[in-house]
Write an enzyme that holds these catalytic residues in place. Structure first.
Site, mmCIF file in Angstrom:
data_model
loop_
_atom_site.group_PDB
_atom_site.id
_atom_site.type_symbol
_atom_site.label_atom_id
_atom_site.label_comp_id
_atom_site.label_asym_id
_atom_site.label_seq_id
_atom_site.Cartn_x
_atom_site.Cartn_y
_atom_site.Cartn_z
ATOM 1 N N ASP A 147 -2.422 64.800 -73.786
ATOM 2 C CA ASP A 147 -2.847 65.083 -72.419
ATOM 3 C C ASP A 147 -3.807 64.032 -71.873
ATOM 4 O OD1 ASP A 147 -1.452 67.155 -71.381
ATOM 5 O OD2 ASP A 147 -3.142 68.533 -71.214
ATOM 6 N N ASP A 478 -1.788 82.017 -75.004
ATOM 7 C CA ASP A 478 -1.051 82.627 -76.109
ATOM 8 C C ASP A 478 -1.085 84.154 -76.002
ATOM 9 O OD1 ASP A 478 -3.760 82.654 -76.522
ATOM 10 O OD2 ASP A 478 -3.692 81.988 -78.592
#
Length: 765
Positions: A147, A478
């Protein structure tokens, strides 16, 4: 094929731990009765007799007890039906050799975001360990998301692939157990001690030395590159850079790879740096994973994905096969509609005296085992192997259809609306049930389309982050994705927990500095509480989840509301202390309070001892201490951050105050307060308040100088509570007033704590 499959032996097995389930239910019934009796007694006796300021105190204590009972009741569903599972990869391989089944493709998705905080060498160890999994190389692809878009990480990835060309065949030839090269060559792995190459004799030993020299050269190259790159990749570069995708082995070697046997071929390694612009939301880890899902769909389009954090290296070459034992097992009692297999998070740098409870026993060795007996554990961020179609938003298979039918039978316009305007990506969705990438698989075409789907603008107007992929509505992607995307749609999960002497599938690195641990907990707590308090997403208000399993909804809701422990912790850390100074008893039925307290401690001790397979008093004490500390730091500020988010107010940020730690103090069992910020201030202030109240109040009670004329017996519950809190908080007292080393509590925090405690005592004491 159907008849042959019916004759195959099951690839997995499950066993209910009936004695533990009975013990858990019995202890729960006893504690529930005692807690209900205490609350009733407090309401009927204490609250009705209170007057003036005592009413507010009594109400606060009743609310604190009700909050504790509410959270405790939700958590008990995770203990209701504990099970253990076993995988039999040798049966899976035997069936494959008999051509009774075919192993599906597997894409490993690894995410990294900051080359300063996540050293490239450690990241590449994770990448190389994934490439060395015991899985056909032609069906295995490894994707690295960077990233930061760092040239250093790209260079390290190229070096990692070059080393893997020697490491992967070595692991295959000599059946190396640990595919993690740093751990293997350091001799930290017992089963691979002495080289793990006993079968090969002198030839294997010589080969091992050759590979070790290559690894040392690999390390030196990366470390030298890090030294030369002293300026690093600036924050401006990290927030503003183009998309870049490189299929690292797609070079002059491509023809060689095409001719190689599927079993012995090198796995694919793909570097992905998605485009980032300051004006475009990047959605943190969820955005990075969705970019990897799209890029991997264009290159390999494997029907299963294994997600790993960059510091979670593969510790067992057989972990992928173990996951497939559950995914491919259709023999009862294998779980139906299985979306993902979750492995526990385990860590290689845990100390024997884990003072920060970093092993997360409460989750991975207790609640996840109980949830596995319901409909499966919650998605846990790393170390899970999931079906791609389930992440895409498919519904579970019905009796006569497969979930991907809803994709390849959709109209092209609907697929484009949900997955974006890349024709190749839409084609990959249609071809998923055939385990094929899109037809235009030439290298140049794949690179061009991969950059397109990794761009900032690609997701605009599509279903990514909502209807498809990891969900964006929470920073805890998640937890939220597992709950909303999978469980609410009817999917289930399975838990692959290693029972000693089985080796952990993955091993990660956990923080060894207290501030890092508290910041991490604050982030988790704020994200999950935002979901719990949401009128739209609260698990207790989700009809689909409640219809499927009320106990599972309770445990999911428990983690959503866990940050609320901060309220009763604050009440019990202030009101008994101030009332003790005034000579006011808060526990009118001491025997009842003592019984409930003992019941709670006993249940916790049983949980810890079962997980540790023996009486574990030290671990129990560490968890008691850290629970109290986390409640008034990470959970308290998690509540503040969640409320700020709901109100649209900028959240307090403590991440920048953290500094690096070598972990030496943690290994010695000493609290490391290096870099601690205001996040620690409530804990230190309450610690000082409690200690002063205990000493001053005891002296006044014994000397008879208190405002009340109460005997020590009436005040004993408060004396015991204050003493217990003082014992738990000793490391804080030591760090503030006794230690003189560099890792003590910062002087400014100590000074502020003393001043705030003095103000509270002056106003209410």
């Amino acid at each position: 094929m159907a008849s042959a499959a019916g004759e195959m032996r099951p690839f997995s097995a499950v066993r209910v731990n009936t004695p533990l389930a009975f013990a858990n239910r019995l202890m729960a019934a006893v504690h529930a009765a005692l807690a209900a009796a205490i609350i009733s007694h407090r309401v009927l006796r204490h609250l009705s007799a209170a007057s003036g300021g005592g009413v507010a105190v009594a109400v606060a204590m009743v609310l604190a007890d009700l909050t504790l009972l509410f959270l405790w009741a939700l958590s008990q569903a995770g203990l209701w039906r504990p099970v253990s599972r076993a995988a039999f990869p040798e049966r899976l391989l035997a069936a494959r050799r008999r051509s009774e089944l075919e192993l599906p493709g597997l894409d490993v998705l690894v995410v990294t975001a900051d080359p300063d905080k996540e050293p490239p060498l450690a990241v590449m160890n994770t990448v190389v360990s994934a490439m060395a999994l015991d899985y056909p190389g032609g069906r295995l692809g490894v994707y690295l998301s960077d990233d930061a878009g760092s040239p250093l990480t790209l260079l390290a990835a190229r070096r990692a692939y070059a080393f893997a060309r020697a490491w992967v065949p070595f692991c295959r030839k000599y059946s190396v157990q640990c595919p993690w090269p740093e751990r293997y060559f350091a001799g930290d792995d017992d089963q691979d001690a002495g080289g793990g190459d006993r079968r090969g004799g002198d030839e294997a030993a010589e080969e091992r030395q050759r590979i070790k020299k290559l690894y040392e050269k690999f390390k030196e190259d990366i470390e030298e590159a890090c030294r030369k790159d002293k300026r690093g990749w600036t924050n401006e570069n990290r927030q503003d850079h183009d998309a870049y995708v490189e299929i690292i082995n797609a070079s002059s070697e491509e023809e060689e790879e095409e001719d190689a046997e599927e079993e012995t071929a090198m796995p694919l390694l793909v570097y992905v740096s998605r485009e980032k612009r300051r004006a475009s939301p990047h959605h943190f880890k969820a955005g990075a994973l969705n970019a990897l899902l799209r890029v991997s769909a264009l290159v390999t389009n494997a029907p299963y994905v294994l997600v790993l954090d960059c510091d979670m290296s593969c510790n067992s070459r057989g972990s992928a096969l173990e996951a497939m034992c559950f995914h491919l097992d259709h023999s009862p009692p294998a779980p139906e509609n299985l979306a993902f297999v979750q492995f526990p998070q385990m860590f290689h740098n845990l100390s024997r005296n884990d003072i920060y409870t970093n092993d997360l026993r409460y989750i991975f060795a207790t609640r996840w085992i109980g949830l596995d007996g319901l409909r499966g554990p919650i998605l846990s961020g790393t170390g899970f192997c999931a079906r791609r179609d389930a992440l895409y938003g498919a519904t579970p298979p019905a009796a006569t259809s497969s979930p991907t039918e809803e994709f390849w039978s959709m109209e092209a316009g609907e697929l484009a609306r949900r997955f974006g305007h890349s024709g190749d990506l839409v084609a990959s969705v249609r071809n998923l049930h055939r385990q094929q990438p899109p037809a235009s698989s030439e290298t140049k075409s794949r690179r061009r389309d991969a950059k397109l789907v990794a761009s900032c603008a690609y997701e605009a107007g599509t279903g990514w982050g909502d209807e498809s992929g990891f969900m964006y509505q929470s920073v805890i992607e998640d937890y939220f994705t597992g709950y909303r995307r999978l469980f609410c749609r009817g999917w289930t999960s399975a838990y692959c927990y290693p029972t000693p002497p089985a080796r952990p599938a993955f091993l990660g690195s956990m923080p060894t500095n207290l501030n890092d641990v508290l910041v991490q907990n604050k982030r988790w707590m704020s994200g999950m509480l935002a979901v719990g308090l949401s009128t739209k997403y609260c698990p207790l208000a989700c009809r689909e989840l409640l219809a499927a399993s009320v106990p599972q909804a309770m445990v999911i809701a428990y983690f959503g509301f866990a940050a609320l422990y901060a309220f009763p912790a604050l009440c019990y850390a202030t009101l008994p202390q101030l009332c003790f100074l005034r000579g006011v008893p808060l526990f009118a039925a001491p025997w009842l309070a003592a019984a409930a307290f003992a019941s709670s401690l006993l249940q916790h001790l049983v949980e810890v001892s079962v997980a540790r397979r023996g009486l574990a008093l030290r671990a129990w004490w560490n968890e008691q201490r850290f629970w109290m500390l986390n409640a008034v730091t990470g959970q308290l500020f998690g509540c503040v951050a969640a409320v700020q988010d709901m109100l649209g107010v900028a959240a307090l940020d403590f991440d920048l105050t953290s500094k690096a730690s070598d972990g030496k103090l943690y290994q010695e069992g000493v609290f490391d307060f290096t870099g601690c910020s205001a996040l620690l201030l409530p804990a230190t202030t309450l610690c000082v308040l409690n200690a002063v109240a205990l000493v001053w109040g005891t002296w006044r009670m014994v000397a008879g100088g208190g405002r009340g004329a109460l005997s020590p017996g009436e005040m004993f519950p408060q004396v015991f509570l204050l003493s217990y809190i003082t014992a738990l908080s000793y490391p804080l007292l030591e760090g503030m007033f006794l230690r003189q080393d560099h890792a003590r509590v910062p002087a400014r925090i100590t000074a502020l704590s003393v001043a705030l405690a003095a103000v509270v005592l002056a106003l209410f004491g």
